[in-house]
Design an enzyme around this catalytic site. Structure first.
Site, PDB file in Angstrom:
ATOM      1  N   LYS A  13      40.531  39.557  30.696  1.00  6.51           N
ATOM      2  CA  LYS A  13      41.175  40.801  30.245  1.00  6.51           C
ATOM      3  C   LYS A  13      42.235  40.517  29.172  1.00  6.51           C
ATOM      4  O   LYS A  13      42.242  41.137  28.108  1.00  6.51           O
ATOM      5  CB  LYS A  13      41.852  41.533  31.433  1.00  6.51           C
ATOM      6  CG  LYS A  13      40.910  41.852  32.583  1.00  6.51           C
ATOM      7  CD  LYS A  13      41.619  42.567  33.736  1.00  6.51           C
ATOM      8  CE  LYS A  13      42.715  41.754  34.396  1.00  6.51           C
ATOM      9  NZ  LYS A  13      42.217  40.577  35.167  1.00  6.51           N
ATOM     10  N   ARG A  88      45.225  49.201  39.276  1.00  8.89           N
ATOM     11  CA  ARG A  88      44.614  48.263  40.212  1.00  8.89           C
ATOM     12  C   ARG A  88      44.342  48.910  41.558  1.00  8.89           C
ATOM     13  O   ARG A  88      43.793  48.258  42.451  1.00  8.89           O
ATOM     14  CB  ARG A  88      45.559  47.088  40.433  1.00  8.89           C
ATOM     15  CG  ARG A  88      45.236  45.848  39.580  1.00  8.89           C
ATOM     16  CD  ARG A  88      46.328  44.824  39.838  1.00  8.89           C
ATOM     17  NE  ARG A  88      45.922  43.469  39.677  1.00  8.89           N
ATOM     18  CZ  ARG A  88      46.140  42.743  38.573  1.00  8.89           C
ATOM     19  NH1 ARG A  88      46.682  43.259  37.507  1.00  8.89           N
ATOM     20  NH2 ARG A  88      45.788  41.479  38.545  1.00  8.89           N
ATOM     21  N   ARG A 127      44.043  27.802  33.130  1.00  7.97           N
ATOM     22  CA  ARG A 127      44.655  28.707  32.149  1.00  7.97           C
ATOM     23  C   ARG A 127      46.056  28.251  31.752  1.00  7.97           C
ATOM     24  O   ARG A 127      46.848  27.835  32.582  1.00  7.97           O
ATOM     25  CB  ARG A 127      44.743  30.103  32.768  1.00  7.97           C
ATOM     26  CG  ARG A 127      45.703  31.058  32.035  1.00  7.97           C
ATOM     27  CD  ARG A 127      45.444  32.481  32.353  1.00  7.97           C
ATOM     28  NE  ARG A 127      45.658  32.845  33.737  1.00  7.97           N
ATOM     29  CZ  ARG A 127      45.323  34.025  34.246  1.00  7.97           C
ATOM     30  NH1 ARG A 127      44.754  34.945  33.480  1.00  7.97           N
ATOM     31  NH2 ARG A 127      45.541  34.303  35.518  1.00  7.97           N
ATOM     32  N   ARG A 161      51.262  29.621  34.661  1.00  4.94           N
ATOM     33  CA  ARG A 161      51.804  30.544  35.646  1.00  4.94           C
ATOM     34  C   ARG A 161      51.865  29.894  37.022  1.00  4.94           C
ATOM     35  O   ARG A 161      50.924  29.204  37.423  1.00  4.94           O
ATOM     36  CB  ARG A 161      50.916  31.796  35.718  1.00  4.94           C
ATOM     37  CG  ARG A 161      51.234  32.788  34.615  1.00  4.94           C
ATOM     38  CD  ARG A 161      50.176  33.832  34.469  1.00  4.94           C
ATOM     39  NE  ARG A 161      49.807  34.496  35.720  1.00  4.94           N
ATOM     40  CZ  ARG A 161      48.905  35.463  35.798  1.00  4.94           C
ATOM     41  NH1 ARG A 161      48.290  35.882  34.693  1.00  4.94           N
ATOM     42  NH2 ARG A 161      48.617  36.023  36.949  1.00  4.94           N
ATOM     43  N   ARG A 172      44.347  36.841  45.439  1.00  7.38           N
ATOM     44  CA  ARG A 172      44.244  37.831  44.362  1.00  7.38           C
ATOM     45  C   ARG A 172      42.828  38.388  44.272  1.00  7.38           C
ATOM     46  O   ARG A 172      42.635  39.573  43.986  1.00  7.38           O
ATOM     47  CB  ARG A 172      44.703  37.203  43.043  1.00  7.38           C
ATOM     48  CG  ARG A 172      46.240  37.018  43.033  1.00  7.38           C
ATOM     49  CD  ARG A 172      46.705  35.926  42.106  1.00  7.38           C
ATOM     50  NE  ARG A 172      46.379  36.173  40.727  1.00  7.38           N
ATOM     51  CZ  ARG A 172      46.356  35.219  39.784  1.00  7.38           C
ATOM     52  NH1 ARG A 172      46.641  33.972  40.098  1.00  7.38           N
ATOM     53  NH2 ARG A 172      46.077  35.518  38.550  1.00  7.38           N
TER      54      ARG A 172
HETATM   55  P1  ADP Z   1      45.495  38.425  36.249  1.00  7.92           P
HETATM   56  O1  ADP Z   1      45.421  38.592  34.771  1.00  7.92           O
HETATM   57  O2  ADP Z   1      45.305  37.000  36.647  1.00  7.92           O
HETATM   58  O3  ADP Z   1      44.649  39.409  36.945  1.00  7.92           O
HETATM   59  P2  ADP Z   1      48.061  39.753  36.105  1.00  7.92           P
HETATM   60  O4  ADP Z   1      48.899  39.019  35.114  1.00  7.92           O
HETATM   61  O5  ADP Z   1      47.401  40.994  35.678  1.00  7.92           O
HETATM   62  O6  ADP Z   1      46.982  38.721  36.710  1.00  7.92           O
HETATM   63  O7  ADP Z   1      48.913  40.084  37.396  1.00  7.92           O
HETATM   64  C1  ADP Z   1      49.682  39.098  38.053  1.00  7.92           C
HETATM   65  C2  ADP Z   1      50.269  39.681  39.341  1.00  7.92           C
HETATM   66  O8  ADP Z   1      51.130  40.771  39.017  1.00  7.92           O
HETATM   67  C3  ADP Z   1      49.236  40.257  40.295  1.00  7.92           C
HETATM   68  O9  ADP Z   1      48.679  39.267  41.161  1.00  7.92           O
HETATM   69  C4  ADP Z   1      50.088  41.290  41.063  1.00  7.92           C
HETATM   70  O10 ADP Z   1      50.907  40.665  42.025  1.00  7.92           O
HETATM   71  C5  ADP Z   1      50.994  41.824  39.966  1.00  7.92           C
HETATM   72  N1  ADP Z   1      50.416  43.005  39.279  1.00  7.92           N
HETATM   73  C6  ADP Z   1      50.047  43.090  37.966  1.00  7.92           C
HETATM   74  N2  ADP Z   1      49.587  44.319  37.684  1.00  7.92           N
HETATM   75  C7  ADP Z   1      49.657  45.030  38.849  1.00  7.92           C
HETATM   76  C8  ADP Z   1      49.299  46.362  39.207  1.00  7.92           C
HETATM   77  N3  ADP Z   1      48.765  47.229  38.319  1.00  7.92           N
HETATM   78  N4  ADP Z   1      49.521  46.747  40.498  1.00  7.92           N
HETATM   79  C9  ADP Z   1      50.051  45.910  41.414  1.00  7.92           C
HETATM   80  N5  ADP Z   1      50.393  44.635  41.134  1.00  7.92           N
HETATM   81  C10 ADP Z   1      50.204  44.188  39.862  1.00  7.92           C
HETATM   82  P1  ADP Z   2      42.643  37.757  32.904  1.00  9.19           P
HETATM   83  O1  ADP Z   2      43.658  38.342  31.944  1.00  9.19           O
HETATM   84  O2  ADP Z   2      41.509  38.684  33.179  1.00  9.19           O
HETATM   85  O3  ADP Z   2      43.265  37.236  34.159  1.00  9.19           O
HETATM   86  P2  ADP Z   2      42.413  35.622  30.893  1.00  9.19           P
HETATM   87  O4  ADP Z   2      42.082  36.365  29.657  1.00  9.19           O
HETATM   88  O5  ADP Z   2      43.788  35.096  31.039  1.00  9.19           O
HETATM   89  O6  ADP Z   2      41.977  36.495  32.197  1.00  9.19           O
HETATM   90  O7  ADP Z   2      41.361  34.413  31.045  1.00  9.19           O
HETATM   91  C1  ADP Z   2      41.472  33.455  32.102  1.00  9.19           C
HETATM   92  C2  ADP Z   2      41.204  32.052  31.550  1.00  9.19           C
HETATM   93  O8  ADP Z   2      39.827  31.923  31.190  1.00  9.19           O
HETATM   94  C3  ADP Z   2      41.999  31.737  30.281  1.00  9.19           C
HETATM   95  O9  ADP Z   2      42.394  30.376  30.330  1.00  9.19           O
HETATM   96  C4  ADP Z   2      41.006  31.996  29.138  1.00  9.19           C
HETATM   97  O10 ADP Z   2      41.246  31.121  28.022  1.00  9.19           O
HETATM   98  C5  ADP Z   2      39.666  31.700  29.791  1.00  9.19           C
HETATM   99  N1  ADP Z   2      38.595  32.597  29.335  1.00  9.19           N
HETATM  100  C6  ADP Z   2      38.694  33.913  29.006  1.00  9.19           C
HETATM  101  N2  ADP Z   2      37.475  34.417  28.685  1.00  9.19           N
HETATM  102  C7  ADP Z   2      36.584  33.412  28.819  1.00  9.19           C
HETATM  103  C8  ADP Z   2      35.153  33.314  28.621  1.00  9.19           C
HETATM  104  N3  ADP Z   2      34.422  34.371  28.241  1.00  9.19           N
HETATM  105  N4  ADP Z   2      34.578  32.107  28.853  1.00  9.19           N
HETATM  106  C9  ADP Z   2      35.310  31.039  29.263  1.00  9.19           C
HETATM  107  N5  ADP Z   2      36.656  31.070  29.458  1.00  9.19           N
HETATM  108  C10 ADP Z   2      37.289  32.243  29.240  1.00  9.19           C
END
Ligand code: ADP
Ligand code: ADP
Ligand code: ZN
Length: 218
Positions: A13, A88, A127, A161, A172
């Site tokens: 994302k 979410r 990541r 992170r 998660r």
């Molecule tokens: P990822 O990209 O790995 O899904 P995020 O950076 O979006 O993780 O979120 C990290 C943490 O922040 C989540 O595990 C949750 O604890 C909190 N968080 C983020 N967005 C939301 C949301 N919309 N509602 C509730 N918790 C959230």
């Molecule tokens: P999210 O925001 O959904 O938690 P990220 O965009 O941070 O996910 O991606 C998670 C990890 O996977 C990052 O280290 C990113 O560089 C890698 N990544 C993202 N998209 C791809 C893909 N299509 N193939 C392989 N690795 C990816």
């Protein structure tokens, strides 16, 4: 154009939101980034969110809805935004519908980024991001063009992170399946849901998203 990128942790994302922001001038709104900033700054919201985030649970709906309501009211969101990590829960989706309706705004697309659970642990464990501009990288799947130098801003400092470890990822993922997956039928019934293969290469995922959005691709 206003859109949501929907997918489990590690689905890509943030990666795709940053690309769409650079290519199409849409603003990325990441509740995860906003919450991490609040934790780092030690604000009241940060204090309330800190432990839940460290455990891989979801922060309460009222906190994140409040953050997004404030953010969407700002001027730079007028030209379009990409929600990354919000909503979410169904309650958050309903609150979003209400706040958009109040402002005469609407949601154009929700993109379901499909990735199998087994892949996500490796994605999240490898990541890291640029400490200066927040550009995302991966130990194996997306390294900077010049080792140790950010492609976007040239910084040589990176960060990881605290919650990106195999144990927290599993919590998660459970939160995603239990609380976020119900958003798929919610948006399907509204006729705004599009699907991409989040397991494809990063460039290919971008191409698929742009096709859903109706952007011409080079
Ligand atoms: P990822 O990209 O790995 O899904 P995020 O950076 O979006 O993780 O979120 C990290 C943490 O922040 C989540 O595990 C949750 O604890 C909190 N968080 C983020 N967005 C939301 C949301 N919309 N509602 C509730 N918790 C959230
Ligand atoms: P999210 O925001 O959904 O938690 P990220 O965009 O941070 O996910 O991606 C998670 C990890 O996977 C990052 O280290 C990113 O560089 C890698 N990544 C993202 N998209 C791809 C893909 N299509 N193939 C392989 N690795 C990816
Ligand atoms: Zn950078």
């Amino acid at each position: 154009m206003n859109l949501i990128l929907l997918g489990p942790p590690g689905a890509g994302k943030g990666t795709q939101a940053q690309r769409l922001e650079r290519a199409h001038g849409l603003v990325q709104l990441s509740t995860g980034d906003m919450l991490r900033a609040a934790v780092a700054a030690g604000t009241e919201v940060g204090k309330r969110a800190k432990e839940v985030m460290a455990a891989g649970g979801l922060v309460s709906d009222d906190i994140v809805v409040g953050i997004i309501a404030d953010r969407i009211a700002q001027d730079d969101c007028k030209n379009g935004f990409i929600l990354d990590g919000f909503p979410r829960t169904v309650a958050q989706a309903e609150a979003l519908d209400t706040m958009l309706a109040e402002r005469g705004m609407k949601l154009h697309h929700v993109i379901d980024m499909q990735v199998d659970d087994e892949i996500l642990v490796e994605r999240v464990s490898g990541r890291y991001t640029c400490a200066k501009c927040n550009a995302g990288y991966h130990d194996k799947f997306h390294q900077p063009k010049v080792a140790g130098v950010c492609d976007i801003c040239g910084s040589t400092e990176f960060k990881r992170r605290a919650d990106d470890n195999a144990e927290t990822v599993r919590s998660r993922l459970e939160a995603f399946h239990a609380q976020t997956a119900p958003l798929l039928p919610y948006y399907e019934s509204k006729g705004v849901l599009g699907t991409v293969d989040g397991m494809a290469a990063i460039d290919e995922v971008t191409r698929q998203i742009e096709a859903v959005l109706g952007f011409a691709t080079a």
